[in-house]
Design a protein around this motif. Structure first.
Motif, PDB file in Angstrom:
ATOM      1  N   ILE A   4      79.378  89.256-109.982  1.00  0.00           N
ATOM      2  CA  ILE A   4      78.372  88.205-109.821  1.00  0.00           C
ATOM      3  C   ILE A   4      77.062  88.846-109.395  1.00  0.00           C
ATOM      4  N   GLY A   5      75.972  88.421-110.014  1.00  0.00           N
ATOM      5  CA  GLY A   5      74.641  88.821-109.588  1.00  0.00           C
ATOM      6  C   GLY A   5      73.910  87.618-109.016  1.00  0.00           C
ATOM      7  N   ALA A  17      72.217  82.709-110.345  1.00  0.00           N
ATOM      8  CA  ALA A  17      73.545  83.297-110.196  1.00  0.00           C
ATOM      9  C   ALA A  17      74.139  83.519-111.580  1.00  0.00           C
ATOM     10  N   ALA A  18      74.707  84.715-111.788  1.00  0.00           N
ATOM     11  CA  ALA A  18      75.282  85.044-113.091  1.00  0.00           C
ATOM     12  C   ALA A  18      76.631  85.721-112.900  1.00  0.00           C
ATOM     13  N   LEU A  19      77.622  85.237-113.625  1.00  0.00           N
ATOM     14  CA  LEU A  19      78.941  85.866-113.663  1.00  0.00           C
ATOM     15  C   LEU A  19      78.997  86.690-114.948  1.00  0.00           C
ATOM     16  N   VAL A  20      79.196  88.000-114.793  1.00  0.00           N
ATOM     17  CA  VAL A  20      79.095  88.923-115.925  1.00  0.00           C
ATOM     18  C   VAL A  20      80.383  89.725-116.042  1.00  0.00           C
ATOM     19  N   ASP A  21      80.856  89.889-117.268  1.00  0.00           N
ATOM     20  CA  ASP A  21      82.059  90.672-117.548  1.00  0.00           C
ATOM     21  C   ASP A  21      81.629  91.982-118.217  1.00  0.00           C
ATOM     22  N   PHE A  22      81.960  93.110-117.565  1.00  0.00           N
ATOM     23  CA  PHE A  22      81.600  94.424-118.083  1.00  0.00           C
ATOM     24  C   PHE A  22      82.804  95.162-118.678  1.00  0.00           C
ATOM     25  N   VAL A  30      79.328  85.358-118.642  1.00  0.00           N
ATOM     26  CA  VAL A  30      80.387  84.348-118.650  1.00  0.00           C
ATOM     27  C   VAL A  30      79.817  82.978-118.320  1.00  0.00           C
ATOM     28  N   HIS A  31      78.981  82.932-117.279  1.00  0.00           N
ATOM     29  CA  HIS A  31      78.379  81.656-116.863  1.00  0.00           C
ATOM     30  C   HIS A  31      77.184  81.963-115.967  1.00  0.00           C
ATOM     31  N   SER A  32      76.230  81.046-115.940  1.00  0.00           N
ATOM     32  CA  SER A  32      75.074  81.208-115.059  1.00  0.00           C
ATOM     33  C   SER A  32      74.581  79.851-114.601  1.00  0.00           C
ATOM     34  N   LEU A  33      73.857  79.850-113.501  1.00  0.00           N
ATOM     35  CA  LEU A  33      73.233  78.625-112.994  1.00  0.00           C
ATOM     36  C   LEU A  33      72.078  79.002-112.077  1.00  0.00           C
ATOM     37  N   THR A  34      71.253  78.007-111.781  1.00  0.00           N
ATOM     38  CA  THR A  34      70.203  78.163-110.775  1.00  0.00           C
ATOM     39  C   THR A  34      70.490  77.190-109.647  1.00  0.00           C
ATOM     40  N   HIS A  35      70.696  77.735-108.461  1.00  0.00           N
ATOM     41  CA  HIS A  35      71.047  76.946-107.288  1.00  0.00           C
ATOM     42  C   HIS A  35      69.770  76.620-106.520  1.00  0.00           C
ATOM     43  N   PRO A  36      69.501  75.350-106.223  1.00  0.00           N
ATOM     44  CA  PRO A  36      68.226  74.993-105.582  1.00  0.00           C
ATOM     45  C   PRO A  36      68.165  75.418-104.119  1.00  0.00           C
ATOM     46  N   ALA A  74      75.497  79.514-103.700  1.00  0.00           N
ATOM     47  CA  ALA A  74      75.207  79.700-105.122  1.00  0.00           C
ATOM     48  C   ALA A  74      76.381  80.386-105.821  1.00  0.00           C
ATOM     49  N   ALA A  75      76.951  81.419-105.187  1.00  0.00           N
ATOM     50  CA  ALA A  75      78.094  82.127-105.779  1.00  0.00           C
ATOM     51  C   ALA A  75      79.308  81.202-105.895  1.00  0.00           C
ATOM     52  N   GLN A  76      79.541  80.395-104.863  1.00  0.00           N
ATOM     53  CA  GLN A  76      80.686  79.479-104.892  1.00  0.00           C
ATOM     54  C   GLN A  76      80.512  78.409-105.966  1.00  0.00           C
TER      55      GLN A  76
END
Length: 369
Positions: A4-5, A17-22, A30-36, A74-76
């Protein structure tokens, strides 16, 4: 190989927040969002970023934990939306929130250069149960570098192309370029203000947090004299490596060159022109052979800004990274997932030619859950 970044930039407009598979040497979002951000917390962070002062050590400590709690949330939220268990994530790479950036160079002549990001990684590791890598910038500064930008190494790994001279342009609060010549050394540096000043001026005069699609700027006319007064700032003449932030470019900096009779829409139009000309001039000076510019960051949603860039760079293909299948809003968060992976592998994350550090360094500190 999932990481996660977490990234919040100069504009502090949200935590990306970005979930990335390397896995298998690939890089798959994999998925991303912007947490306010909480509105009051964001206001305090912006004030600090442009030179405001903390009243006490107690305030600093409290703010450090508040920011960390927001990053952990944000990560959760990211894991919930992606339907991924925390046990599947090897580490979080957390940039934190920059509240002061004073690297070495003519823009700051202090004897002890530093950069300071808050968001206690111990709290993030504790709340998420995931190993957290943080504090990426200070090792580079300790090694004589600017501590920024750090994303060019990731850009080179992800978007370098042996058939053309490319540039990656991040339009966040501050603009920065990564130069990717087909057969040369990767370089990168900040170009100057981008969304931070346009957003701040827009909010001051319209009450809106940002200039939606550039409509406010489009309603004004560029003031050529004002533009030249801003461009006379000595920071723009500094050679790379260089970086900057709200400490240098803030609303008082804008107002100092006003004559008191400017139309607010004209100032907005001129701020947009400032972003465009500093990017275009930097490209012409440092990689005039550029064939393609790939743009990421919040500025990609400003259609007036994007068209102005195309107009200023005739003969150059200007696209968003999303057009190549890489979410332009998630790019920087993805980069800090990648940097966390580099740290865990014992590999350097900085580029000497970009930051000016005395050599490659393994970046960040590791916090086990």
């Amino acid at each position: 190989m999932q990481f996660i970044g977490l990234m919040s930039g100069t504009s502090a407009d949200g935590i990306d927040a970005a979930l990335v598979d390397f896995a298998d040497g690939q890089c798959r979002l994999v998925h991303s969002l912007t947490h306010p951000w909480d509105a009051d917390l964001r206001e305090r962070l912006i004030a600090l970023g442009q030179g405001g002062e903390l009243q006490s050590l107690d305030e600093y400590g409290t703010l450090d934990v508040q920011v960390a709690e927001a990053f952990a949330a944000a990560a959760q939220a990211l894991l919930r939306q992606a339907n991924v268990d925390s046990s599947a994530v090897l580490a979080i790479g957390s940039h934190g929130q920059t509240i002061r950036h004073r690297p070495s160079g003519a823009a700051f002549d202090g004897m002890y250069p530093f950069t300071l990001q808050i968001g206690d990684p111990n709290v993030i590791a504790e709340r998420t149960g995931i190993t957290t890598v943080a504090d990426f910038r200070r090792r580079d500064v300790a090694a004589g570098g600017q501590g920024a930008p750090l994303v060019p190494a990731f850009h080179a790994a992800l978007l370098g192309d042996a058939t053309e001279d490319r540039a990656i342009l991040n339009l966040g609060g501050i603009g920065n370029l990564t130069l990717l010549p087909r057969d040369g050394e990767v370089r990168g540096f900040d170009t100057g203000p981008a969304n931070a000043l346009m957003d701040a001026w827009c909010q001051l005069h319209t009450g809106n947090a940002y200039d939606d699609c550039g409509a406010f700027a489009a309603s004004g006319t560029v003031d050529a004299d004002l533009l030249q007064r801003w461009l006379s700032d000595g920071w723009f003449a500094l050679p790379p490596p260089k970086s900057t932030g709200r400490e240098q470019f803030h609303l008082n900096w804008v107002s100092a060159q006003l004559r008191g009779h400017e139309n607010p829409a004209d100032v907005q139009a001129t701020l947009l022109a400032l972003t465009v000309i500093t990017v275009a001039d930097a490209l012409k000076a440092h990689q005039p052979t550029t064939q393609r510019v790939l743009v990421c960051g919040g500025g990609t949603r400003n259609s007036v800004l994007m068209q102005a860039l195309r107009d200023a760079l005739p003969g150059v293909s200007v696209q968003t990274t999303s057009e190549l299948g890489i979410d332009s809003d998630a790019m920087e968060a993805m980069a800090f997932a990648w940097l966390a992976m580099r740290t865990l592998l014992g590999q350097p994350g900085n580029l000497q030619a970009v930051t000016g550090a005395t050599g490659p360094r393994i970046l960040g500190s590791i916090h086990q859950p």
